[in-house]
Design a protein around this motif. Structure first.
Motif, short mmCIF file in Angstrom:
data_model
loop_
_atom_site.label_atom_id
_atom_site.label_comp_id
_atom_site.label_asym_id
_atom_site.label_seq_id
_atom_site.Cartn_x
_atom_site.Cartn_y
_atom_site.Cartn_z
N LEU A 108 10.44 2.83 -6.84
CA LEU A 108 9.09 2.76 -6.28
C LEU A 108 8.08 3.40 -7.23
O LEU A 108 6.95 2.92 -7.36
CB LEU A 108 9.05 3.46 -4.92
N ASN A 109 8.50 4.47 -7.90
CA ASN A 109 7.63 5.09 -8.91
C ASN A 109 7.28 4.09 -10.01
O ASN A 109 6.12 3.99 -10.44
CB ASN A 109 8.33 6.30 -9.55
N LEU A 110 8.28 3.36 -10.48
CA LEU A 110 8.05 2.39 -11.56
C LEU A 110 7.11 1.27 -11.13
O LEU A 110 6.43 0.68 -11.97
CB LEU A 110 9.39 1.80 -12.01
N PRO A 146 3.12 4.27 -3.54
CA PRO A 146 3.23 5.54 -2.81
C PRO A 146 4.38 5.45 -1.81
O PRO A 146 4.68 4.36 -1.30
CB PRO A 146 1.89 5.67 -2.10
N PHE A 147 5.03 6.57 -1.51
CA PHE A 147 6.18 6.52 -0.62
C PHE A 147 6.22 7.71 0.33
O PHE A 147 5.81 8.81 -0.02
CB PHE A 147 7.48 6.45 -1.42
N MET A 200 1.90 10.85 7.84
CA MET A 200 2.74 10.90 6.64
C MET A 200 2.34 9.83 5.63
O MET A 200 2.42 10.06 4.41
CB MET A 200 4.21 10.76 7.02
N ILE A 201 1.91 8.68 6.10
CA ILE A 201 1.42 7.63 5.19
C ILE A 201 0.18 8.12 4.45
O ILE A 201 0.04 7.95 3.23
CB ILE A 201 1.12 6.33 5.96
N ALA A 202 -0.74 8.76 5.19
CA ALA A 202 -1.97 9.29 4.57
C ALA A 202 -1.62 10.35 3.53
O ALA A 202 -2.23 10.39 2.45
CB ALA A 202 -2.87 9.88 5.65
N GLN A 203 -0.63 11.20 3.83
CA GLN A 203 -0.23 12.24 2.89
C GLN A 203 0.42 11.64 1.65
O GLN A 203 0.18 12.09 0.52
CB GLN A 203 0.75 13.21 3.57
N ALA A 204 1.23 10.59 1.83
CA ALA A 204 1.86 9.93 0.69
C ALA A 204 0.81 9.32 -0.24
O ALA A 204 0.91 9.41 -1.47
CB ALA A 204 2.81 8.84 1.19
N ALA A 215 0.82 -1.21 0.00
CA ALA A 215 0.00 0.00 0.00
C ALA A 215 0.85 1.26 0.00
O ALA A 215 0.49 2.27 -0.60
CB ALA A 215 -0.92 0.00 1.22
N CYS A 216 2.01 1.20 0.69
CA CYS A 216 2.87 2.38 0.80
C CYS A 216 4.25 1.92 1.27
O CYS A 216 4.39 0.86 1.89
CB CYS A 216 2.27 3.37 1.81
#
Length: 363
Positions: free
Chosen positions: A114-116, A120-121, A329-333, A94-95
């Protein structure tokens, strides 16, 4: 329950510090909301997971044979175990939380991966990570947005000294390293040659920077929360010598928190921290280290895009508070990833259907 992978370790001289940051983060994630999954990156770049990785005792005599070797597949947000020549799907990610200090973990390479994989990070994106990694490039960019930095010169070979005019004393450090590794002060030409040779053992480029006298070092951190950017109080690290060493930062050093500086100076540093975070497009949590000279001038020393212990100690009174910070921060990512996912990534053309395409002649 959402699976949150925490990446730490890696091919870096800051590997041990990264392990501590990773374990602190892993054990602080709210386990009623998330399933934290450790991803230890070895010094050869291999990825491993396993329940024993939650315990710091594991790393004293780490036996990789007892861990699961894992990998990602392009375009998928899934984690796979490697079993011989076969892959076994373990979980959907999930993140990710990046706790890798230095090397490919902090220079944007890991975030690019991670983008590829559409993950989410919690970390700055590729561009700000790369900018912050190279101390010389950081200075160029900061000057462009009106932020004061000390002048410096980058060298990649000792022979380049013949072309430089150096006014002593100076500080020499690897351009893309942190934790005060490889830093030396030079008072003359001979010391300068030795300092550059030492720095080039750790990095392909060293920077020569004017040494301030009678300065104060101040740290300030920030991250994007649910209601906007949250900026920490200022901290004054205290070491045995004027220039903080690795031992000062992680073993014998002390800190003054909040720093006993004027309210005006504290406010100025907080505003600068927020400005840099916004202008350079940071996300996640960063810590900025400042120099204050004897006249009260404020200079940015460096930007830590993956700060030690996620800089939680500048925001939180205890680990329960850090758990809340991580959740935020996870929610924001996830929010930032959702926004990026709505961007148009396809553009329909007829170029490939045209015989003898004019466009192809220019390739």
């Amino acid at each position: 329950m959402k699976n949150i992978i925490v990446l730490f370790g890696g091919e870096s001289v800051e590997r041990d510090v990264s392990i501590i940051t990773g374990l602190l983060t892993l054990n602080s994630i709210d386990k009623e909301k998330f399933n934290p999954v450790p991803i230890y990156i070895s010094d050869s770049g291999e990825w491993f997971t396993g329940d024993s990785l939650f315990d710091i005792e594991t790393y004293k005599e780490l036996d990789q044979a007892k861990l699961k070797k894992v990998t990602l597949l392009s375009g998928e947000n899934k984690l796979y175990a490697i079993k011989g020549k076969r892959l076994k799907e373990l979980l959907t990610i999930a993140c990710a939380i990046n706790c890798c200090h230095g090397g490919n973990g902090e220079n944007g390479s890991l975030i690019g991966e991670l983008n590829l994989h559409k993950i989410p990070f919690v970390s700055p994106a590729v561009m700000p990570s790369a900018l912050a990694m190279d101390k010389e490039i950081t200075k160029y960019v900061l000057r462009g947005i009106g932020v004061k930095v000390l002048p410096c010169k980058g060298v990649s070979d000792i022979s380049e000294l013949d072309k430089l005019k150096v006014k002593f004393p100076v500080v020499v450090k690897p351009a893309k390293l942190g934790s005060s590794v490889g830093i030396k002060v030079a008072e003359n030409e001979k010391q300068l040659e030795l300092a550059i040779s030492n720095a080039l053992r750790y990095d392909e480029k060293a920077i020569i920077e004017r040494r301030l006298s009678g300065f104060t070092e101040i740290n300030c951190a920030c991250y994007m929360g649910e209601t906007g950017i949250k900026v920490s109080e200022c901290e004054k690290p205290i070491g045995k010598t004027e220039i903080l060493s690795f031992e000062d930062k992680y073993k014998a050093g002390k800190r003054q928190f909040p720093a006993r500086i004027s309210p005006e100076l504290s406010s100025k540093i907080k505003r600068l921290t927020c400005k840099i975070y916004q202008k350079l497009g940071f996300s996640g949590v960063i810590r900025i280290d400042y120099f204050i000279d004897a006249k009260g001038e404020v200079y940015v020393n460096e930007i830590n895009s993956v700060p030690g212990s996620m800089a939680y100690y500048l925001f939180c009174e205890n680990l329960s508070d850090f758990s809340v910070m991580l959740t935020e921060m996870i929610a924001q990512a996830e929010k930032e990833y959702a926004i990026k996912s709505t961007l148009i990534k396809k553009f329909s053309t007829s170029l490939l259907a045209i015989k003898g395409s004019k466009g192809a002649k220019h390739l």
